[in-house]
Design an enzyme around this catalytic site. Structure first.
Site, PDB file in Angstrom:
ATOM      1  N   LYS A   1       0.859  -1.203   0.000  1.00 60.75           N
ATOM      2  CA  LYS A   1       0.000   0.000   0.000  1.00 60.75           C
ATOM      3  C   LYS A   1       0.893   1.251   0.000  1.00 60.75           C
ATOM      4  CE  LYS A   1      -3.576  -2.771   2.115  1.00 60.75           C
ATOM      5  NZ  LYS A   1      -4.758  -2.868   2.943  1.00 60.75           N
TER       6      LYS A   1
ATOM      7  N   SER B   1      -6.431  -9.175   7.004  1.00 63.17           N
ATOM      8  CA  SER B   1      -5.946  -9.513   8.350  1.00 63.17           C
ATOM      9  C   SER B   1      -5.279 -10.883   8.433  1.00 63.17           C
ATOM     10  CB  SER B   1      -7.080  -9.384   9.375  1.00 63.17           C
ATOM     11  OG  SER B   1      -7.512  -8.028   9.461  1.00 63.17           O
TER      12      SER B   1
ATOM     13  N   GLY C   1      -1.498  -7.412   3.633  1.00 63.81           N
ATOM     14  CA  GLY C   1      -1.167  -5.998   3.749  1.00 63.81           C
ATOM     15  C   GLY C   1      -0.167  -5.777   4.873  1.00 63.81           C
ATOM     16  N   GLY C   2      -0.668  -5.380   6.037  1.00 64.97           N
ATOM     17  CA  GLY C   2       0.188  -4.985   7.151  1.00 64.97           C
ATOM     18  C   GLY C   2       1.274  -5.992   7.500  1.00 64.97           C
TER      19      GLY C   2
END
Ligand code: 13P
Length: 243
Positions: A11, A203, A224-225
């Protein structure tokens, strides 16, 4: 069975100093038995191209060139060293008003530039609670996946909007239902749909990856994270290899 794919979507995160995370990851997974894709910000793509991973953009324009200030074309991503591009991420759909038709056109542009399109779909919380998840998936697949798609140039990522960045994850049964549904819809359109990768995203982390990867028709993850550091992403890759 398609070869599994662990994909990281950075991102709007990542400076040159963060490339050390990828170097560490590359050193740990030099003999990976799954494909690894990193989608860094566009500013870092050319600096990632010598790593052993596949590298992807996070978005592309529908056209290859022209007067579109600030946009990046699929051809430019390929020229910078990318082999993939994410299209239709829910953050693009929400922040930039991207419709299914725009996502299909972007995916077509990706294909024309020789890139694999990672086409994202997924329902909102309201749609899940209203019981319309599979209808939403149907219309997004019909509208966003262009003719000419196949296992060689397309990956589908199921990312429930309410699971992205929230720590909330659907039940394994819910994931099984949606992934099976996506596979059936793709089989109805494309001869090689059995080989088309269907990723789960939302998640994913080290503690839930193995359970998610055990679900039928889950061929990997779009993370993502937990893809931002080698320490977080590495166990997810290892879990996928073990699945
Ligand atoms: P998180 O893994 O941070 O929930 O993000 C998922 C995602 O949007 C990947 O494209």
């Amino acid at each position: 069975m398609p070869r599994k794919l662990a994909a990281g979507n950075w991102k709007m995160n990542g400076l040159r100093a963060d490339l050390t995370q990828l170097e560490t990851l590359a050193a740990r997974h030099s003999d990976a038995s799954v494909d690894i894709l990193i989608c860094p910000p566009a500013t870092l793509i050319s600096q990632c191209k010598d790593l052993l991973f596949d590298i992807g953009g996070q978005d592309c324009h529908t056209l290859m060139a022209g007067a579109h200030t600030g946009d990046i074309s699929a051809k430019m991503l390929a020229d910078a060293g990318a082999s993939h591009v994410i299209t239709g991420h829910s953050e693009r759909r929400m922040d930039h008003g991207e419709t299914d038709a725009i996502v299909a056109a972007k995916s077509q542009a990706a294909h024309a530039a020789g890139l694999v399109a990672v086409i994202c779909i997924g329902e909102t919380r309201d749609q899940r609670e209203a019981g319309t998840t599979l209808d939403v998936i149907d219309s997004q697949l019909a509208g966003s996946v262009p003719d000419g798609a196949g296992a060689y140039n397309t990956v589908i990522a199921y990312e429930p909007v309410w699971a992205i960045g929230t720590g909330k994850v659907p039940t394994l049964d819910q994931i099984r239902q949606v992934h099976g549904h996506i596979r059936a819809r793709m089989r109805a359109r494309f001869d090689d749909a059995a080989e088309m990768r269907i990723l789960y995203g939302g998640s994913v982390k080290a503690s839930n990856a193995a359970d998610i990867f055990a679900v039928p028709d889950v061929d990997g993850a779009l993370v993502g994270g937990a893809s931002l550091t080698a320490d977080d992403f590495s166990p997810i890759i290892t879990a996928l290899e073990a699945s």
